[in-house]
Write a protein that holds these residues in place. Structure first.
Motif, mmCIF file in Angstrom:
data_model
loop_
_atom_site.group_PDB
_atom_site.id
_atom_site.type_symbol
_atom_site.label_atom_id
_atom_site.label_comp_id
_atom_site.label_asym_id
_atom_site.label_seq_id
_atom_site.Cartn_x
_atom_site.Cartn_y
_atom_site.Cartn_z
ATOM 1 N N ASP A 36 0.819 -1.217 0.000
ATOM 2 C CA ASP A 36 0.000 0.000 0.000
ATOM 3 C C ASP A 36 0.850 1.264 0.000
ATOM 4 N N ILE A 37 2.044 1.185 0.574
ATOM 5 C CA ILE A 37 2.946 2.345 0.546
ATOM 6 C C ILE A 37 3.360 2.638 -0.887
ATOM 7 N N LEU A 38 3.748 1.611 -1.614
ATOM 8 C CA LEU A 38 4.132 1.768 -3.016
ATOM 9 C C LEU A 38 2.940 2.248 -3.848
ATOM 10 N N PHE A 39 1.788 1.643 -3.633
ATOM 11 C CA PHE A 39 0.587 1.994 -4.392
ATOM 12 C C PHE A 39 0.215 3.463 -4.162
ATOM 13 N N ALA A 40 0.174 3.885 -2.890
ATOM 14 C CA ALA A 40 -0.175 5.281 -2.579
ATOM 15 C C ALA A 40 0.849 6.241 -3.181
ATOM 16 N N SER A 41 2.118 5.873 -3.140
ATOM 17 C CA SER A 41 3.158 6.723 -3.704
ATOM 18 C C SER A 41 3.003 6.877 -5.212
ATOM 19 N N SER A 69 14.638 -5.458 8.470
ATOM 20 C CA SER A 69 15.295 -4.473 7.600
ATOM 21 C C SER A 69 14.990 -4.693 6.118
ATOM 22 N N LYS A 70 14.604 -5.896 5.722
ATOM 23 C CA LYS A 70 14.214 -6.108 4.325
ATOM 24 C C LYS A 70 12.955 -5.295 4.024
ATOM 25 N N LYS A 71 11.983 -5.364 4.925
ATOM 26 C CA LYS A 71 10.735 -4.626 4.717
ATOM 27 C C LYS A 71 10.975 -3.113 4.770
ATOM 28 N N THR A 72 11.796 -2.665 5.729
ATOM 29 C CA THR A 72 12.032 -1.225 5.815
ATOM 30 C C THR A 72 12.865 -0.726 4.631
ATOM 31 N N THR A 73 13.705 -1.580 4.065
ATOM 32 C CA THR A 73 14.450 -1.195 2.860
ATOM 33 C C THR A 73 13.492 -0.963 1.697
ATOM 34 N N LEU A 74 12.518 -1.856 1.538
ATOM 35 C CA LEU A 74 11.532 -1.694 0.466
ATOM 36 C C LEU A 74 10.697 -0.430 0.684
ATOM 37 N N VAL A 75 10.302 -0.184 1.926
ATOM 38 C CA VAL A 75 9.520 1.017 2.239
ATOM 39 C C VAL A 75 10.340 2.278 1.982
ATOM 40 N N MET A 76 11.561 2.309 2.474
ATOM 41 C CA MET A 76 12.379 3.507 2.319
ATOM 42 C C MET A 76 12.802 3.717 0.863
ATOM 43 N N GLY A 77 12.876 2.648 0.086
ATOM 44 C CA GLY A 77 13.109 2.808 -1.353
ATOM 45 C C GLY A 77 11.991 3.614 -1.998
ATOM 46 N N THR A 78 10.759 3.344 -1.590
ATOM 47 C CA THR A 78 9.615 4.113 -2.086
ATOM 48 C C THR A 78 9.707 5.558 -1.631
ATOM 49 N N VAL A 79 10.087 5.783 -0.379
ATOM 50 C CA VAL A 79 10.221 7.147 0.147
ATOM 51 C C VAL A 79 11.289 7.908 -0.637
ATOM 52 N N ILE A 80 12.400 7.257 -0.940
ATOM 53 C CA ILE A 80 13.457 7.897 -1.743
ATOM 54 C C ILE A 80 12.927 8.232 -3.133
ATOM 55 N N GLU A 81 12.229 7.285 -3.761
ATOM 56 C CA GLU A 81 11.712 7.500 -5.119
ATOM 57 C C GLU A 81 10.766 8.696 -5.182
ATOM 58 N N GLN A 82 10.010 8.931 -4.106
ATOM 59 C CA GLN A 82 9.089 10.076 -4.146
ATOM 60 C C GLN A 82 9.692 11.311 -3.469
ATOM 61 N N ALA A 83 11.006 11.266 -3.205
ATOM 62 C CA ALA A 83 11.759 12.403 -2.665
ATOM 63 C C ALA A 83 11.303 12.822 -1.269
ATOM 64 N N LEU A 121 16.834 2.847 5.124
ATOM 65 C CA LEU A 121 17.107 4.034 4.305
ATOM 66 C C LEU A 121 18.492 3.952 3.675
ATOM 67 N N ARG A 122 19.485 3.570 4.461
ATOM 68 C CA ARG A 122 20.846 3.440 3.926
ATOM 69 C C ARG A 122 20.898 2.384 2.827
ATOM 70 N N GLN A 123 20.254 1.256 3.083
ATOM 71 C CA GLN A 123 20.277 0.162 2.111
ATOM 72 C C GLN A 123 19.538 0.555 0.831
ATOM 73 N N ALA A 124 18.405 1.224 0.968
ATOM 74 C CA ALA A 124 17.644 1.662 -0.207
ATOM 75 C C ALA A 124 18.440 2.686 -1.014
ATOM 76 N N ALA A 125 19.141 3.580 -0.327
ATOM 77 C CA ALA A 125 19.967 4.572 -1.031
ATOM 78 C C ALA A 125 21.097 3.885 -1.806
ATOM 79 N N LYS A 126 21.685 2.853 -1.209
ATOM 80 C CA LYS A 126 22.761 2.103 -1.881
ATOM 81 C C LYS A 126 22.220 1.369 -3.113
ATOM 82 N N ILE A 127 21.032 0.783 -2.990
ATOM 83 C CA ILE A 127 20.402 0.100 -4.133
ATOM 84 C C ILE A 127 20.180 1.082 -5.271
#
Length: 190
Positions: A36-41, A69-83, A121-127
């Protein structure tokens, strides 16, 4: 969540409101934590995240502190993508478990969950920085850059367009989605 987005868009209120998504409710609906985080974004509607989780085997809202941390990486990846998250942020509506009886347990829960999101957040930024997964996804969905693919994506393709393409090109070649490879590459980061 999808109904709420539809309502806000129908009444042209999407500029006035953003959604607070609780991933635990997503899992109760039978979806992955980050769905739902990805969908809303993707619809420009993610405003904040009610940062708790639950046990998907229990079937009720337990409001646990997120420690995966796998789940939070996916969530924070979405947060990064939407700035970022605006107008909200990460909200902690969490409770300690029944067996956690010391006052310090609440303190540890908040620290651990915030650390898990920081690690995510760190892991998503590295990805994002490495670009390996995004390149793989670009290749996987490269047919959307074709003439028919663009028409399908923008909604202008008709059933007749698809039929004409199928008649001209025949049965499509089966290609592996390589999910195991994607999982393996993602797991290098977490």
């Amino acid at each position: 969540m999808q109904t709420t987005i539809g309502f806000l868009k129908h009444y042209e209120l999407e500029k006035d409101f953003k959604l607070n998504i609780e991933p635990n409710h997503t899992t109760l609906a039978g979806h992955d934590f980050e769905h739902d985080i990805l969908f809303a974004s993707k619809y420009g509607m993610l405003g904040s995240i009610d940062s708790n989780t639950g046990d998907p085997l229990l079937g009720w809202d337990t409001d646990q502190f997120p420690m995966d941390s796998k789940k939070t990486t996916l969530v924070m990846g979405t947060v990064i993508e939407q700035a970022g998250l605006a107008p909200g942020g990460l909200n902690f509506d969490c409770k300690v478990r029944r067996e956690s009886t010391d006052p310090n347990d609440l303190f540890y829960g908040h620290i651990g969950a915030m650390d898990t999101f920081a690690r995510g957040l760190r892991q998503a930024a590295k990805i994002k920085e490495d670009g390996i997964l995004s390149s793989m996804l670009e290749e996987r969905y490269s047919t959307f850059n074709s003439e028919l693919g663009k028409k399908i994506e923008d909604g202008s393709a008709t059933l007749e367009d698809c039929e004409a393409y199928a008649m001209e090109h025949g049965e499509p070649e089966q290609k592996s989605g390589q999910q195991e490879l994607y999982d393996m590459v993602f797991n290098r980061y977490v």
